[in-house]
Design an enzyme around this catalytic site. Structure first.
Site, PDB file in Angstrom:
ATOM      1  N   LYS A   1       0.969  -0.903   0.468  1.00 42.47           N
ATOM      2  CA  LYS A   1       0.023   0.180  -0.321  1.00 42.47           C
ATOM      3  C   LYS A   1       1.246   1.195  -0.356  1.00 42.47           C
ATOM      4  O   LYS A   1       0.894   1.713   0.928  1.00 42.47           O
ATOM      5  CB  LYS A   1      -0.653  -0.545   1.572  1.00 42.47           C
ATOM      6  CG  LYS A   1      -2.344   1.097   1.097  1.00 42.47           C
ATOM      7  CD  LYS A   1      -3.626   0.633   0.352  1.00 42.47           C
ATOM      8  CE  LYS A   1      -3.884   1.865   0.178  1.00 42.47           C
ATOM      9  NZ  LYS A   1      -5.537   1.360   0.282  1.00 42.47           N
TER      10      LYS A   1
ATOM     11  N   ASP B   1      -0.921 -12.508   5.855  1.00 41.92           N
ATOM     12  CA  ASP B   1      -1.887 -12.694   7.214  1.00 41.92           C
ATOM     13  C   ASP B   1      -3.513 -13.108   6.453  1.00 41.92           C
ATOM     14  O   ASP B   1      -4.053 -13.450   6.274  1.00 41.92           O
ATOM     15  CB  ASP B   1      -2.166 -11.736   8.580  1.00 41.92           C
ATOM     16  CG  ASP B   1      -2.381 -13.272   9.176  1.00 41.92           C
ATOM     17  OD1 ASP B   1      -2.671 -14.492   8.887  1.00 41.92           O
ATOM     18  OD2 ASP B   1      -3.173 -12.558  10.139  1.00 41.92           O
TER      19      ASP B   1
END
Ligand code: NAD
Length: 360
Positions: free
Chosen positions: A192, A250
């Site tokens: 990001k 994750d």
């Protein structure tokens, strides 16, 4: 003396049931393993005063390899994650999670074959956290306000997100080396960087630099994490190996597990330069504890990854094929693999392991 000595951590919740199933399947391949069983998690916290006794770390350091069942982490309070602590203390910096769809499942796409490479030691999982209201937290907030001229509300809790060149370089290299060794065509870096310029931005820059070393051998692409979520749901076949910082790794692991039929099917490995710990992506699913109900396949396939790591390829392939056959027959499978999750013909954890063993 056995050919291999391997640490087995049964874990808690459903851990002991799926670990036992996986151990039996691995033993049935006839690879000569002596298991050293050590306890961690809620099973030992009262006796040892810690969920991760030093003896567990010592056993893994000595044997170099462990198979581990899931271990509960209380939300918000209580002890920190044993799973994260284990990865950090043994510097198991690469988390490898293949997500492959098997025939016979009721899933939207066939032939999904993705590999997630998740950085395992830093990012928001580093455990550098400051609790709301504490003296250190207020000092930190004051310092940040001085240094950045940005305001933070005084009643904030703060979690720190370190992403280093060192850790990024080694995880991206791991992903490219994995791609080369396993005949994979493409590595996608996920980030990001448009918002977090100095953590995710660094991750992306270093990934691009490392990718340059593999130009012409492995293709490199990059995706912003939110866009990747949409792309994976719509077009999972466009992806091959994904390399991600810890937190995105994750979350995307569970998304990809969902694409191939659920957490009951998603295996994993935590690999460092010295040791490796093999464990399923799923957690300890406490509500199913002791019911002999959950799917043992994620743990068994973690065992397949372990056998491959040991270069016992024939045994690994045999075990994976047995799993594949049982899934495609759809008879001796746990509830989560039935079209109707209340199907009374679903078998239990240990019965599914028995059926797999019969195929070996
Ligand atoms: P979870 O993965 O334990 O379970 C979520 C749901 O997924 C379950 O309720 C169940 O419906 C399904 N599921 C999971 N494993 C399955 C299996 N083998 N077969 C069939 N269905 C299965 O996630 P959670 O409920 O968020 O976490 C429970 C605990 O596990 C938490 O304390 C969490 O911190 C811990 N955890 C541990 C690990 C680890 O040991 N590496 C990983 C993730 C979560």
């Amino acid at each position: 003396m056995s050919k291999y000595k391997i640490t087995l951590i049964p874990g808690d919740g459903i851990g002991p049931e799926v670990s036992e199933a996986a151990k039996r399947c691995i033993d049935a391949t006839k690879v000569d393993i002596e298991w050293e069983i050590v306890e961690a998690g809620s099973a030992v916290i009262e006796k040892e005063g810690t969920p991760l006794p030093d003896s567990v770390i010592e056993s893994i350091k000595k044997n170099k390899i462990a198979l581990k069942g899931p271990i509960v982490t209380p939300v918000g309070t209580g002890f920190r994650s044993v799973n994260v602590a284990l990865r950090q203390r043994l510097d198991l910096y690469s988390c490898l999670r293949p997500c492959k769809s098997y025939a016979g499942l009721n899933i939207p796409y066939s032939d999904v074959d993705l590999v997630i490479v998740r950085e395992n030691t830093e990012d928001l999982y580093a455990g550098i956290e400051f609790e709301e209201g504490r003296k250190e937290t207020l000092e930190l907030i004051e310092k940040i306000e001085q240094l950045s001229s940005k305001k933070i509300l005084k009643d904030s809790g703060v979690s720190i997100k370190p992403i280093s060149e060192t850790a990024t370089k080694r995880i991206v290299k791991f992903a490219f080396e994995y791609a080369l060794k396993n005949n994979r065509k493409k590595v996608t870096a996920v980030h990001k960087a448009n918002i977090m310029k100095f953590s995710d931005g660094l991750f992306l820059r270093v990934a691009q630099e490392v990718a340059g070393e593999y130009e012409g051998r492995v293709e490199f692409t990059e995706n912003i994490v939110d866009n990747l979520c949409m792309q994976l749901v719509l077009r999972p076949h466009n992806f091959d190996v994904l390399v991600l910082p810890n937190l995105y790794g994750d979350i995307i692991s569970d998304l990809c597990a969902g694409l191939v039929g659920g957490l009951g099917l998603a295996p994993g490995a935590n690999i460092g330069d010295d040791c490796a710990v093999f464990e399923a992506t799923h957690g300890s699913a406490p509500k199913y504890t002791g019911l002999n109900k959950v799917n043992p396949v994620a743990m068994i396939l973690s065992g397949v990854l372990m056998l491959k790591y040991l270069k016992e390829d024939a045994a690994a392939d045999k075990l994976e094929n047995a799993v594949k056959e049982i899934i495609s027959e759809g008879k001796s499978v746990t509830y989560d693999l039935k079209k109707d999750r209340n199907d009374p013909s679903a078998v239990g954890t240990s019965q599914m392991a028995d059926a797999i063993i019969e195929k070996l």
